[in-house]
Motif scaffolding. Sequence first.
Motif, PDB file in Angstrom:
ATOM      1  N   HIS A 141       0.738  -1.232   0.129  1.00 50.28           N
ATOM      2  CA  HIS A 141       0.011   0.040  -0.052  1.00 50.28           C
ATOM      3  C   HIS A 141       0.844   1.401   0.107  1.00 50.28           C
ATOM      4  O   HIS A 141       0.541   2.352  -0.873  1.00 50.28           O
ATOM      5  N   ALA A 142       1.791   1.240   0.961  1.00 50.19           N
ATOM      6  CA  ALA A 142       2.784   2.489   0.962  1.00 50.19           C
ATOM      7  C   ALA A 142       3.410   2.812  -0.450  1.00 50.19           C
ATOM      8  O   ALA A 142       3.449   3.735  -0.888  1.00 50.19           O
ATOM      9  N   ASN A 143       3.811   1.622  -1.108  1.00 51.17           N
ATOM     10  CA  ASN A 143       4.524   1.670  -2.335  1.00 51.17           C
ATOM     11  C   ASN A 143       3.443   2.527  -3.414  1.00 51.17           C
ATOM     12  O   ASN A 143       3.726   3.310  -4.123  1.00 51.17           O
ATOM     13  N   GLU A 144       2.392   1.923  -3.474  1.00 55.71           N
ATOM     14  CA  GLU A 144       1.247   2.146  -4.560  1.00 55.71           C
ATOM     15  C   GLU A 144       0.906   3.699  -4.297  1.00 55.71           C
ATOM     16  O   GLU A 144       0.866   4.558  -5.163  1.00 55.71           O
ATOM     17  N   MET A 145       0.954   3.965  -2.847  1.00 55.47           N
ATOM     18  CA  MET A 145       0.665   5.821  -2.813  1.00 55.47           C
ATOM     19  C   MET A 145       1.530   6.399  -3.283  1.00 55.47           C
ATOM     20  O   MET A 145       1.577   7.548  -3.861  1.00 55.47           O
ATOM     21  N   ALA A 146       2.903   5.869  -2.962  1.00 55.66           N
ATOM     22  CA  ALA A 146       4.138   6.863  -3.343  1.00 55.66           C
ATOM     23  C   ALA A 146       4.255   6.732  -4.815  1.00 55.66           C
ATOM     24  O   ALA A 146       4.584   7.643  -5.349  1.00 55.66           O
ATOM     25  N   GLN A 147       3.871   5.525  -5.558  1.00 48.44           N
ATOM     26  CA  GLN A 147       3.962   5.519  -7.069  1.00 48.44           C
ATOM     27  C   GLN A 147       3.189   6.627  -7.726  1.00 48.44           C
ATOM     28  O   GLN A 147       3.529   7.181  -8.599  1.00 48.44           O
ATOM     29  N   ARG A 148       2.188   6.484  -7.102  1.00 49.78           N
ATOM     30  CA  ARG A 148       1.086   7.422  -7.582  1.00 49.78           C
ATOM     31  C   ARG A 148       1.333   8.866  -7.581  1.00 49.78           C
ATOM     32  O   ARG A 148       1.222   9.711  -8.473  1.00 49.78           O
ATOM     33  N   LEU A 149       1.904   9.042  -6.429  1.00 52.21           N
ATOM     34  CA  LEU A 149       2.502  10.512  -6.045  1.00 52.21           C
ATOM     35  C   LEU A 149       3.585  10.820  -6.922  1.00 52.21           C
ATOM     36  O   LEU A 149       3.851  11.733  -7.512  1.00 52.21           O
ATOM     37  N   GLN A 150       4.634   9.927  -7.032  1.00 54.65           N
ATOM     38  CA  GLN A 150       5.725  10.269  -7.905  1.00 54.65           C
ATOM     39  C   GLN A 150       5.333  10.411  -9.151  1.00 54.65           C
ATOM     40  O   GLN A 150       5.999  11.352 -10.106  1.00 54.65           O
ATOM     41  N   LYS A 151       4.441   9.671  -9.737  1.00 56.62           N
ATOM     42  CA  LYS A 151       3.983   9.572 -11.344  1.00 56.62           C
ATOM     43  C   LYS A 151       3.327  11.086 -11.393  1.00 56.62           C
ATOM     44  O   LYS A 151       3.702  11.751 -12.434  1.00 56.62           O
ATOM     45  N   GLY A 152       2.523  11.389 -10.570  1.00 53.46           N
ATOM     46  CA  GLY A 152       1.859  12.872 -10.468  1.00 53.46           C
ATOM     47  C   GLY A 152       2.563  14.014 -10.703  1.00 53.46           C
ATOM     48  O   GLY A 152       2.548  14.939 -11.365  1.00 53.46           O
ATOM     49  N   ILE A 153       3.896  13.893  -9.907  1.00 54.47           N
ATOM     50  CA  ILE A 153       4.776  14.707  -9.652  1.00 54.47           C
ATOM     51  C   ILE A 153       5.651  14.806 -11.117  1.00 54.47           C
ATOM     52  O   ILE A 153       6.007  16.196 -11.572  1.00 54.47           O
ATOM     53  N   GLN A 154       5.954  13.630 -11.498  1.00 57.15           N
ATOM     54  CA  GLN A 154       6.625  13.793 -12.871  1.00 57.15           C
ATOM     55  C   GLN A 154       5.724  14.391 -14.064  1.00 57.15           C
ATOM     56  O   GLN A 154       6.055  15.174 -15.021  1.00 57.15           O
ATOM     57  N   ASP A 155       4.410  14.110 -13.861  1.00 52.79           N
ATOM     58  CA  ASP A 155       3.508  14.648 -14.779  1.00 52.79           C
ATOM     59  C   ASP A 155       3.525  16.133 -14.724  1.00 52.79           C
ATOM     60  O   ASP A 155       3.234  16.702 -15.627  1.00 52.79           O
ATOM     61  N   LEU A 156       3.773  16.643 -13.514  1.00 51.56           N
ATOM     62  CA  LEU A 156       3.886  18.266 -13.412  1.00 51.56           C
ATOM     63  C   LEU A 156       4.900  18.834 -13.750  1.00 51.56           C
ATOM     64  O   LEU A 156       5.087  19.977 -13.989  1.00 51.56           O
ATOM     65  N   GLY A 157       5.955  17.903 -14.328  1.00 48.33           N
ATOM     66  CA  GLY A 157       7.178  18.079 -15.029  1.00 48.33           C
ATOM     67  C   GLY A 157       8.239  18.599 -13.986  1.00 48.33           C
ATOM     68  O   GLY A 157       9.360  19.273 -14.417  1.00 48.33           O
ATOM     69  N   TRP A 158       8.099  18.162 -12.807  1.00 47.50           N
ATOM     70  CA  TRP A 158       9.244  18.201 -11.893  1.00 47.50           C
ATOM     71  C   TRP A 158      10.050  16.951 -12.235  1.00 47.50           C
ATOM     72  O   TRP A 158       9.942  16.024 -12.421  1.00 47.50           O
ATOM     73  N   GLU A 159      11.517  17.366 -11.507  1.00 50.99           N
ATOM     74  CA  GLU A 159      12.456  16.313 -11.839  1.00 50.99           C
ATOM     75  C   GLU A 159      12.496  15.659 -10.537  1.00 50.99           C
ATOM     76  O   GLU A 159      12.200  16.156  -9.442  1.00 50.99           O
ATOM     77  N   LEU A 160      13.258  14.402 -10.618  1.00 52.36           N
ATOM     78  CA  LEU A 160      13.298  13.624  -9.271  1.00 52.36           C
ATOM     79  C   LEU A 160      14.983  13.672  -8.935  1.00 52.36           C
ATOM     80  O   LEU A 160      15.821  13.410 -10.085  1.00 52.36           O
ATOM     81  N   MET A 161      15.375  13.530  -7.790  1.00 50.67           N
ATOM     82  CA  MET A 161      16.866  13.163  -7.466  1.00 50.67           C
ATOM     83  C   MET A 161      17.186  11.602  -7.975  1.00 50.67           C
ATOM     84  O   MET A 161      18.270  11.298  -8.626  1.00 50.67           O
ATOM     85  N   VAL A 162      16.150  10.597  -7.847  1.00 50.70           N
ATOM     86  CA  VAL A 162      16.249   9.348  -8.258  1.00 50.70           C
ATOM     87  C   VAL A 162      14.825   8.735  -8.486  1.00 50.70           C
ATOM     88  O   VAL A 162      14.285   9.267  -7.769  1.00 50.70           O
ATOM     89  N   GLU A 163      14.680   8.155  -9.387  1.00 46.11           N
ATOM     90  CA  GLU A 163      13.339   7.303  -9.476  1.00 46.11           C
ATOM     91  C   GLU A 163      13.147   6.234  -8.407  1.00 46.11           C
ATOM     92  O   GLU A 163      13.759   5.331  -8.536  1.00 46.11           O
ATOM     93  N   SER A 164      12.311   6.487  -7.480  1.00 45.61           N
ATOM     94  CA  SER A 164      12.299   5.499  -6.329  1.00 45.61           C
ATOM     95  C   SER A 164      11.218   4.442  -6.759  1.00 45.61           C
ATOM     96  O   SER A 164      10.130   4.899  -6.899  1.00 45.61           O
ATOM     97  N   PRO A 165      11.545   3.161  -6.481  1.00 47.32           N
ATOM     98  CA  PRO A 165      10.494   2.373  -6.598  1.00 47.32           C
ATOM     99  C   PRO A 165       9.783   1.947  -5.188  1.00 47.32           C
ATOM    100  O   PRO A 165       9.045   0.885  -5.348  1.00 47.32           O
ATOM    101  N   THR A 166      10.051   2.635  -4.299  1.00 47.35           N
ATOM    102  CA  THR A 166       9.275   2.260  -3.066  1.00 47.35           C
ATOM    103  C   THR A 166       8.602   3.253  -2.538  1.00 47.35           C
ATOM    104  O   THR A 166       7.946   4.194  -3.240  1.00 47.35           O
TER     105      THR A 166
END
Lengths: 339, 339, 339, 339
Positions: C259-284
């Motif tokens: 569950h924690a992963n799913e929430m974070a992945q949803r958040l990470q994808k959303g953030i990338q869709d906003l055009g923000w960059e990531l320090m690292v693409e986290s799978p957790t």
Amino acid sequence: MYNFRNDYSQGAHPDVLKAVEACNMEGIIGYGQDDYCKKAADKIRTACQAPNARVEFLIGGTQTNVVTISAVLRPWEAVICAETAHINGHEAGAAEARGHKLIQVPVGADGKVRPEQIPPIMERHEDEHLTKPRFVYISQATENGTVYTKAELAALSDMCKKYGLFLFADGARLGVALTSPACDVTLADMARYCDAFYIGGTKNGAMMGEALVLVDEGVQKDFFRLKKQMFAVLAKGWLLGVQFDALFTGDLYWKLGRHANEMAQRLQKGIQDLGWELMVESPTNQVFPIVPNSMLKKLDGLCYYETWCPKDADHTIIRFVCNFATKVEDVDGLLAALK
Amino acid sequence: MYNFRNDYSQGAHPDVLKAVEACNMEGIIGYGQDDYCKKAADKIRTACQAPNARVEFLIGGTQTNVVTISAVLRPWEAVICAETAHINGHEAGAAEARGHKLIQVPVGADGKVRPEQIPPIMERHEDEHLTKPRFVYISQATENGTVYTKAELAALSDMCKKYGLFLFADGARLGVALTSPACDVTLADMARYCDAFYIGGTKNGAMMGEALVLVDEGVQKDFFRLKKQMFAVLAKGWLLGVQFDALFTGDLYWKLGRHANEMAQRLQKGIQDLGWELMVESPTNQVFPIVPNSMLKKLDGLCYYETWCPKDADHTIIRFVCNFATKVEDVDGLLAALK
Amino acid sequence: MYNFRNDYSQGAHPDVLKAVEACNMEGIIGYGQDDYCKKAADKIRTACQAPNARVEFLIGGTQTNVVTISAVLRPWEAVICAETAHINGHEAGAAEARGHKLIQVPVGADGKVRPEQIPPIMERHEDEHLTKPRFVYISQATENGTVYTKAELAALSDMCKKYGLFLFADGARLGVALTSPACDVTLADMARYCDAFYIGGTKNGAMMGEALVLVDEGVQKDFFRLKKQMFAVLAKGWLLGVQFDALFTGDLYWKLGRHANEMAQRLQKGIQDLGWELMVESPTNQVFPIVPNSMLKKLDGLCYYETWCPKDADHTIIRFVCNFATKVEDVDGLLAALK
Amino acid sequence: MYNFRNDYSQGAHPDVLKAVEACNMEGIIGYGQDDYCKKAADKIRTACQAPNARVEFLIGGTQTNVVTISAVLRPWEAVICAETAHINGHEAGAAEARGHKLIQVPVGADGKVRPEQIPPIMERHEDEHLTKPRFVYISQATENGTVYTKAELAALSDMCKKYGLFLFADGARLGVALTSPACDVTLADMARYCDAFYIGGTKNGAMMGEALVLVDEGVQKDFFRLKKQMFAVLAKGWLLGVQFDALFTGDLYWKLGRHANEMAQRLQKGIQDLGWELMVESPTNQVFPIVPNSMLKKLDGLCYYETWCPKDADHTIIRFVCNFATKVEDVDGLLAALK
């Protein structure tokens, strides 16, 4: 075989050994409570122009470093040092074994910690989940043979004061540092800018022994108990006092340093004349030539030296060291053979 | 002033000092990797009839005790020792500073740990909320000048084996112990019954230095790293090897112990003839008279000695120590003056 | 305010809390000697396919790391870890306070130690003036949210075996690691490749508690005494057993990680869709956006998060964390607000 | 089976557990930086009439003892405690593992340290070859169930002040101590006479947790870093604050202590009525009957208790403990069965 391995192949300078012999059967009170220690401490305090300093004689360098760290730091406090610092790389985890973290800063070929490296560390360590940096460890001369100038020392000292950091100089090679033409620092400057430092005996004419100068009065209290706990109280403690008394009679201590430097500079210049490159141009008693690996075998048959680290696939940095006993014939002999 | 203060008022025995002088300028490899150390270690191994023992030279007694404890024990393991043991009462918490609890056993005036004191301690410590006793520390001779006989040592060793305990003897005064007429123990017996012990140099003719004999092979591994971490690696390590080589040339080490004993026995007998009582009849180089407090002032003007502890409201136990350099004239002179 | 601050803002998962309540007044033997602990340990041993492993329940992550280090290492031995390792950067010098040096290896944005980083360290530390590396500390998932794959873990394990190194995995976030689609490692793999590791409870549904799996049988002995000494024995130790028993009933522990992963992945994808960059693409469950400094004020009014580190003069890396209790509405709400 | 084994067989008092449940999913900042901790600390400060005290929540008793010792002492300083002290006999060498020597004083059946035991220790430790005593550790109530009265505490405090000693009271059982009819000490008295003490939660209604009251302002600085280093910072630190907030709501904490005492006194009286002797007449929640060894088998089938120590060849001292959850039916049931 020419011997340029390190600073401690010989025992004591003859004058120092004579002083030990002279009082060998005298019958002296133990544990450093004797008059030789008092006299040597007085001479050093005077030379440092630090009348309130406490001068303590310890047996070796690693011990002096770690006893001082233990005297200053609380368990949650840490040491800032160069990644190449002796306490970090050559003391088998002695500082950590007493519970203290070393926060390492990257350094260049000159091996020096720069004042501007302090603030980002202090800022990051405002986070209370980290240790609190409280102690800056430098070496004068550095592991790489370079020296801090008066201006550099003053700037580092200012930065330490700003952040409440205790500035300590490992002076295992203070004799060659302060007599190097590259260095405008006096013993009194050391006492002015450092909260504590030591005057190395082992590498400059003593059988063994280091004179720790505790300038900061806050760390002087109960110091004997800590020394005792850390094996730094020699039963025949007067052995250390007698040696430092001899070294600080006349100019002896500085004469020995100057000689080691002169020999090393002659060697360094000769090596450069041969067309060899250096890791760093050293102004003191250590010389760091970069040697083609193909030459190492030949060198091994010619002289004692130390392998410092690989430079690249084909070259190795080695170290030659001169000391109070190095002879000019040996320097010239090695240079001639290298040709 | 007659000097009976302790075992280390003088420096090295002249033969030892001469040996140091002879190689002072030789140019020798550092850190105890030299041939003098090898030679001295070989002599000691042979004298111990322990061909697989590792012999290591350290600087002082407290250090040798605590380095050995650190080599043997895991953090949750503890030391059993007499409440009067040197590590308990005179080393400023050095063992605890390395993390180890001392489990003290009450002892009588002879200062000896008895085998029958072990089982109740082991039983109580089966409770896993307590430390696990793993190391028995004794001194040969004891703090009170007495010696363990061969039978006593064998019995203690048997008990230690039964419980998996490491038996260690602090031999700061091994020279006087093994040459005492009261002691039927040989160096080979020490190696047979102890897992490790040390042969004290500081108190028997060396400037400084102790020779640690690690009989147990399990603790020999990585010992250099631990020594380095605990400041026990002298840069000019050959200084220790040279001294022990000299002490174990011919009979010197034992001759010095024998002399110290003879002087002390002469003093002890003279004191008893004066009608003074003793804390314990010591067969070695320490003498413990019980002195009326009214006499202390007079003694203070006559000789150096140490106050041991109060006996009762009117009497104090004091200690006289003889060593390799004590002169018969001094013993007789003090006795005459005491009359 | 949306709360993405860290993994432990909530207490226990309701099922876990219910289990505690159910036995709260039962009257249970203390110190972890109870049947709940036994049952939970059995379940974990079975899940690990490691019938000879010893499973111990401790209170927190720093404690579990350092107790294990203390169980494995001798005083002269050291830990190899990433410079970004939790024990290096977030535990206030706890490992050093128990006497052990950390040898830090540089790591990239993925925070992983690579097998090829080991040999040069081992070579350099053949020098006996240095500590002896004996323990490799990794985190699964890493501080940066990444995971070691089975191939990576096997390669690291091989390298450790080659050099006699003990491989330990900090599993504070093992729940999210092993349920991440990027990770092909099972609990049995952890036990196969690591000598010890822990299954984090605090960050995955427990009030507090970590289950340490000591696969290596050599370190199992006397472990209780060490735990006791290091404050890791909870008087009401059954509290830990009960919680892990509940977490390992059915699929609960893994469900929470997923569950924690799913929430974070949803958040990470959303953030990338906003055009923000990531320090690292986290799978957790951690997300590391790089945020223009100008946006930080706005964020502060919108949600709880953590500042990770500055990226450059104008950008900051921040961290969002999801856990077992994160709601999809909160993820979507934050994303909507960020638009 | 009647359960009189110890103080921590049950979890939290129902009111305390309810408070935890109530905020379990709230989403609270970690590491004890939350409002529950602040509120609980305020209540305690007020109850102690010590507005400048720092109140810190830690996880267990051994930890609280040793963290405080580490906060106060320098490496060469030592703790004075009863030979029966919990830190000496039941904590697996935890204090020594942090480097500190325990100087044990003999105590009688009441387990109390007396002021007059301090001066001879201080005198002996003027010798700088010994550690420096700096910390006096007592327990309120003691291991033997007795309590220090206000006069006793004041006298001990005076003596400590005279010698610059830090007075610390282990309050694992403070709840039963201060509610015992034999004790005229208030919480404000504790803060007046001690430099620090803790209010035990684990043994008086909490799942786990101790509230350390640092009255002395000198040791308050940097305390969080030390806690973190010593595993005393719970990630979900609010769990501790919430519990102490509940315990200090109304009279709950004291009510629980009073109940435990009443049950124990009823049990103790009943046992005396049976004609059994006691090791000591305890005014708190522990009862120490002296039992003929022939009865132990029967007892084993009847109830849970702890074996304290052998009295003589035929008798054993055992311990019954009552706590907040002990029922009067159990006390009476056991007494009836014993008849």
